[in-house]
Motif scaffolding. Structure first.
Motif, PDB file in Angstrom:
ATOM      1  N   LYS A 146       1.028  -1.296  -0.052  1.00 35.17           N
ATOM      2  CA  LYS A 146       0.191   0.020   0.088  1.00 35.17           C
ATOM      3  C   LYS A 146       0.949   1.237   0.128  1.00 35.17           C
ATOM      4  CE  LYS A 146      -3.784   2.247   2.437  1.00 35.17           C
ATOM      5  NZ  LYS A 146      -4.808   2.144   3.727  1.00 35.17           N
ATOM      6  N   ALA A 147       2.066   1.219   0.639  1.00 35.91           N
ATOM      7  CA  ALA A 147       2.956   2.373   0.805  1.00 35.91           C
ATOM      8  C   ALA A 147       3.516   2.598  -0.674  1.00 35.91           C
ATOM      9  CB  ALA A 147       4.028   1.910   1.604  1.00 35.91           C
ATOM     10  N   ALA A 148       3.732   1.589  -1.291  1.00 40.85           N
ATOM     11  CA  ALA A 148       4.203   1.682  -2.618  1.00 40.85           C
ATOM     12  C   ALA A 148       3.315   2.288  -3.706  1.00 40.85           C
ATOM     13  CB  ALA A 148       4.876   0.541  -3.271  1.00 40.85           C
ATOM     14  N   LYS A 149       2.215   1.839  -3.586  1.00 39.97           N
ATOM     15  CA  LYS A 149       0.827   2.627  -4.299  1.00 39.97           C
ATOM     16  C   LYS A 149       0.637   4.077  -4.135  1.00 39.97           C
ATOM     17  CE  LYS A 149      -3.846   1.907  -5.551  1.00 39.97           C
ATOM     18  NZ  LYS A 149      -5.158   0.911  -5.438  1.00 39.97           N
ATOM     19  N   MET A 150       0.732   4.423  -2.833  1.00 43.94           N
ATOM     20  CA  MET A 150       0.629   5.864  -2.505  1.00 43.94           C
ATOM     21  C   MET A 150       1.756   6.557  -2.621  1.00 43.94           C
ATOM     22  SD  MET A 150      -0.679   5.053   1.771  1.00 43.94           S
ATOM     23  CE  MET A 150      -1.000   6.867   2.031  1.00 43.94           C
ATOM     24  N   TRP A 151       2.911   6.477  -2.644  1.00 43.99           N
ATOM     25  CA  TRP A 151       3.965   7.180  -3.008  1.00 43.99           C
ATOM     26  C   TRP A 151       4.157   7.288  -4.336  1.00 43.99           C
ATOM     27  CZ3 TRP A 151       8.658   7.098  -5.618  1.00 43.99           C
ATOM     28  CH2 TRP A 151       9.289   5.826  -5.696  1.00 43.99           C
ATOM     29  N   THR A 152       3.925   5.909  -5.426  1.00 47.31           N
ATOM     30  CA  THR A 152       4.071   6.330  -6.738  1.00 47.31           C
ATOM     31  C   THR A 152       2.929   7.197  -7.421  1.00 47.31           C
ATOM     32  OG1 THR A 152       3.046   4.095  -7.086  1.00 47.31           O
ATOM     33  CG2 THR A 152       5.464   4.181  -6.803  1.00 47.31           C
ATOM     34  N   GLU A 153       1.677   7.189  -6.706  1.00 46.02           N
ATOM     35  CA  GLU A 153       0.778   7.833  -7.281  1.00 46.02           C
ATOM     36  C   GLU A 153       1.007   9.290  -7.401  1.00 46.02           C
ATOM     37  OE1 GLU A 153      -2.625   6.730  -5.194  1.00 46.02           O
ATOM     38  OE2 GLU A 153      -3.113   4.969  -6.522  1.00 46.02           O
ATOM     39  N   ILE A 154       1.776   9.867  -6.455  1.00 46.75           N
ATOM     40  CA  ILE A 154       2.161  11.294  -6.166  1.00 46.75           C
ATOM     41  C   ILE A 154       3.502  11.609  -6.865  1.00 46.75           C
ATOM     42  CG2 ILE A 154       0.345  11.383  -4.431  1.00 46.75           C
ATOM     43  CD1 ILE A 154       3.055  12.051  -2.671  1.00 46.75           C
ATOM     44  N   ALA A 155       4.144  10.617  -6.911  1.00 41.50           N
ATOM     45  CA  ALA A 155       5.743  11.170  -7.357  1.00 41.50           C
ATOM     46  C   ALA A 155       6.276  10.054  -8.046  1.00 41.50           C
ATOM     47  CB  ALA A 155       6.484  11.126  -6.035  1.00 41.50           C
ATOM     48  N   GLY A 156       5.624   9.553  -9.143  1.00 41.35           N
ATOM     49  CA  GLY A 156       5.935   8.506 -10.128  1.00 41.35           C
ATOM     50  C   GLY A 156       6.955   8.932 -11.077  1.00 41.35           C
ATOM     51  N   ASP A 157       7.225  10.226 -11.061  1.00 41.84           N
ATOM     52  CA  ASP A 157       8.576  10.623 -11.765  1.00 41.84           C
ATOM     53  C   ASP A 157       9.691  10.567 -11.185  1.00 41.84           C
ATOM     54  OD1 ASP A 157       7.734  13.079 -10.280  1.00 41.84           O
ATOM     55  OD2 ASP A 157       7.996  14.423 -11.934  1.00 41.84           O
ATOM     56  N   THR A 158       9.838  10.146  -9.820  1.00 39.89           N
ATOM     57  CA  THR A 158      11.297  10.155  -8.955  1.00 39.89           C
ATOM     58  C   THR A 158      12.455   9.361  -9.820  1.00 39.89           C
ATOM     59  OG1 THR A 158       9.902  10.214  -7.024  1.00 39.89           O
ATOM     60  CG2 THR A 158      12.036   9.795  -6.807  1.00 39.89           C
ATOM     61  N   PHE A 159      11.875   8.467 -10.484  1.00 42.82           N
ATOM     62  CA  PHE A 159      12.737   7.739 -11.348  1.00 42.82           C
ATOM     63  C   PHE A 159      12.207   6.792 -12.269  1.00 42.82           C
ATOM     64  CE2 PHE A 159      13.050   5.741  -7.204  1.00 42.82           C
ATOM     65  CZ  PHE A 159      12.536   4.407  -7.537  1.00 42.82           C
ATOM     66  N   LYS A 160      12.679   6.724 -13.321  1.00 38.61           N
ATOM     67  CA  LYS A 160      11.892   6.289 -14.606  1.00 38.61           C
ATOM     68  C   LYS A 160      12.532   4.720 -14.820  1.00 38.61           C
ATOM     69  CE  LYS A 160      10.206  10.405 -16.544  1.00 38.61           C
ATOM     70  NZ  LYS A 160       8.925  10.277 -16.016  1.00 38.61           N
ATOM     71  N   PRO A 161      11.862   3.593 -14.689  1.00 39.64           N
ATOM     72  CA  PRO A 161      12.499   2.347 -14.858  1.00 39.64           C
ATOM     73  C   PRO A 161      12.024   2.001 -16.540  1.00 39.64           C
ATOM     74  CG  PRO A 161      10.226   2.157 -13.872  1.00 39.64           C
ATOM     75  CD  PRO A 161      10.747   3.625 -13.664  1.00 39.64           C
ATOM     76  N   VAL A 162      12.807   1.119 -17.070  1.00 38.32           N
ATOM     77  CA  VAL A 162      12.765   0.959 -18.319  1.00 38.32           C
ATOM     78  C   VAL A 162      11.255  -0.118 -18.689  1.00 38.32           C
ATOM     79  CG1 VAL A 162      13.912  -0.244 -20.559  1.00 38.32           C
ATOM     80  CG2 VAL A 162      15.127   1.290 -18.635  1.00 38.32           C
ATOM     81  N   ASN A 163      10.734   0.727 -19.697  1.00 35.77           N
ATOM     82  CA  ASN A 163       9.638  -0.128 -20.365  1.00 35.77           C
ATOM     83  C   ASN A 163       8.361  -0.526 -19.497  1.00 35.77           C
ATOM     84  OD1 ASN A 163      10.671  -0.115 -22.717  1.00 35.77           O
ATOM     85  ND2 ASN A 163      11.939  -1.826 -22.354  1.00 35.77           N
ATOM     86  N   THR A 202       5.989   1.233 -15.766  1.00 37.28           N
ATOM     87  CA  THR A 202       5.696   2.412 -14.789  1.00 37.28           C
ATOM     88  C   THR A 202       6.294   2.124 -13.632  1.00 37.28           C
ATOM     89  OG1 THR A 202       3.687   1.321 -13.814  1.00 37.28           O
ATOM     90  CG2 THR A 202       3.090   2.643 -15.933  1.00 37.28           C
ATOM     91  N   LEU A 203       6.578   3.264 -12.789  1.00 36.26           N
ATOM     92  CA  LEU A 203       7.096   2.963 -11.601  1.00 36.26           C
ATOM     93  C   LEU A 203       6.378   2.162 -10.424  1.00 36.26           C
ATOM     94  CD1 LEU A 203       9.583   3.863  -9.719  1.00 36.26           C
ATOM     95  CD2 LEU A 203       8.235   5.969  -8.920  1.00 36.26           C
ATOM     96  N   SER A 204       5.124   2.630 -10.717  1.00 38.12           N
ATOM     97  CA  SER A 204       4.294   1.481  -9.597  1.00 38.12           C
ATOM     98  C   SER A 204       4.379  -0.074 -10.109  1.00 38.12           C
ATOM     99  CB  SER A 204       2.709   1.867  -9.909  1.00 38.12           C
ATOM    100  OG  SER A 204       1.859   1.298  -9.170  1.00 38.12           O
ATOM    101  N   GLU A 205       4.240  -0.283 -11.286  1.00 35.94           N
ATOM    102  CA  GLU A 205       4.528  -1.718 -11.951  1.00 35.94           C
ATOM    103  C   GLU A 205       5.954  -2.182 -11.370  1.00 35.94           C
ATOM    104  OE1 GLU A 205       2.182  -3.885 -12.692  1.00 35.94           O
ATOM    105  OE2 GLU A 205       0.867  -2.294 -12.418  1.00 35.94           O
ATOM    106  N   TYR A 206       6.765  -1.522 -11.428  1.00 35.63           N
ATOM    107  CA  TYR A 206       8.060  -1.744 -11.173  1.00 35.63           C
ATOM    108  C   TYR A 206       8.275  -2.000  -9.769  1.00 35.63           C
ATOM    109  CZ  TYR A 206      13.191  -0.884 -10.249  1.00 35.63           C
ATOM    110  OH  TYR A 206      14.586  -0.916  -9.721  1.00 35.63           O
ATOM    111  N   ARG A 207       7.782  -1.291  -8.962  1.00 33.66           N
ATOM    112  CA  ARG A 207       7.744  -1.563  -7.593  1.00 33.66           C
ATOM    113  C   ARG A 207       7.083  -2.719  -6.982  1.00 33.66           C
ATOM    114  NH1 ARG A 207      11.925   0.053  -5.610  1.00 33.66           N
ATOM    115  NH2 ARG A 207      11.207  -0.451  -3.334  1.00 33.66           N
ATOM    116  N   LYS A 208       6.019  -2.743  -7.841  1.00 33.92           N
ATOM    117  CA  LYS A 208       5.242  -4.381  -7.346  1.00 33.92           C
ATOM    118  C   LYS A 208       5.967  -5.595  -7.864  1.00 33.92           C
ATOM    119  CE  LYS A 208       0.716  -6.350  -8.516  1.00 33.92           C
ATOM    120  NZ  LYS A 208      -0.679  -6.075  -9.092  1.00 33.92           N
TER     121      LYS A 208
END
Length: 218
Positions: A72-89, A91-97
């Motif tokens: 849940k923490a990952a979902k919360m922070w990536t929703e508001i700061a998803g441009d913090t770093f950009k994984p390849v191919n 989204t940041l949310s999917e990358y963390r998951k």
């Protein structure tokens, strides 16, 4: 976000995250590769909680009340700061998951986890194919298995860079007032990027399968 709860929770989980990174590196550098790998999932969990409590209103309160899971923490922070770093191919949310899911099988003393403490002893090279054959031995003496150590270090190096990106975002006001600290952080980041580039050059980032195990099972 600068609230008292965010500040205190950020210090608490941030300290834990730093100790986890240090412990993982020390274990890996001492040849204790399976214990180092066991920490990969807790590292990701701690990073997500750290990011949430320092950047999302209300997250620190939920975390201190034992109501905030890392997912849940990952979902919360990536929703508001998803441009913090950009994984390849992705989204940041999917990358963390995906990262948390990938390391699940290292959490409960799986067969795959214990494979990290095997090293390959080559015996014979096939004269036709050039392939090596040999046997595996258990790393009882804690020798550093270079292939495995480099893979773990490559992941840990990337983790350091992600942590720095979150610190720079979450503590932007404080760092902006302390130019000396910001300069030191930039210096460390440059050094870590250089290490990461060397790892990239040798293609040793895979921590899903022990590279030493792959060496004798191709």
């Amino acid at each position: 976000i600068g609230t008292p709860n965010a500040k205190s929770s950020g210090l608490l989980v941030g300290n834990h995250l730093l100790h986890l990174m240090s412990a993982c590196g020390l274990l890996n550098g001492s040849g204790h590769h399976s214990p180092a790998v066991t920490l990969l999932r807790p590292l990701e969990d701690a990073l997500d909680c750290f990011a949430a409590v320092t950047m999302v209103n209300g997250a620190a309160e939920l975390w201190s009340q034992r109501k905030l899971k890392p997912s849940k923490a990952a979902k919360m922070w990536t929703e508001i700061a998803g441009d913090t770093f950009k994984p390849v191919n992705t989204t940041l949310s999917e990358y963390r998951k995906a990262l948390r899911g990938q390391f699940d099988h290292y959490m409960h003393c799986s067969y795959d986890l214990c494979l990290w403490d095997l090293f390959f002893s080559p015996r014979v090279r096939d004269p036709q194919t050039g392939a090596l054959s040999g046997s595996y031995e258990i790393n009882q003496g804690g020798r550093v298995i270079n292939t495995n150590a480099h893979a773990i270090d490559a992941h840990l190096t990337a983790h350091h860079l992600e942590c720095i990106a979150i610190v720079k975002r979450a503590y932007s006001q404080e760092l902006g007032r302390e130019s000396q600290q910001l300069q030191e952080l930039a210096r460390l980041e440059t050094e870590i990027v250089e290490i990461m580039e060397r790892h990239n050059k040798h293609k040793c980032q895979n921590v899903l399968i022990p590279p030493e195990w792959m060496r004798g099972n191709r």
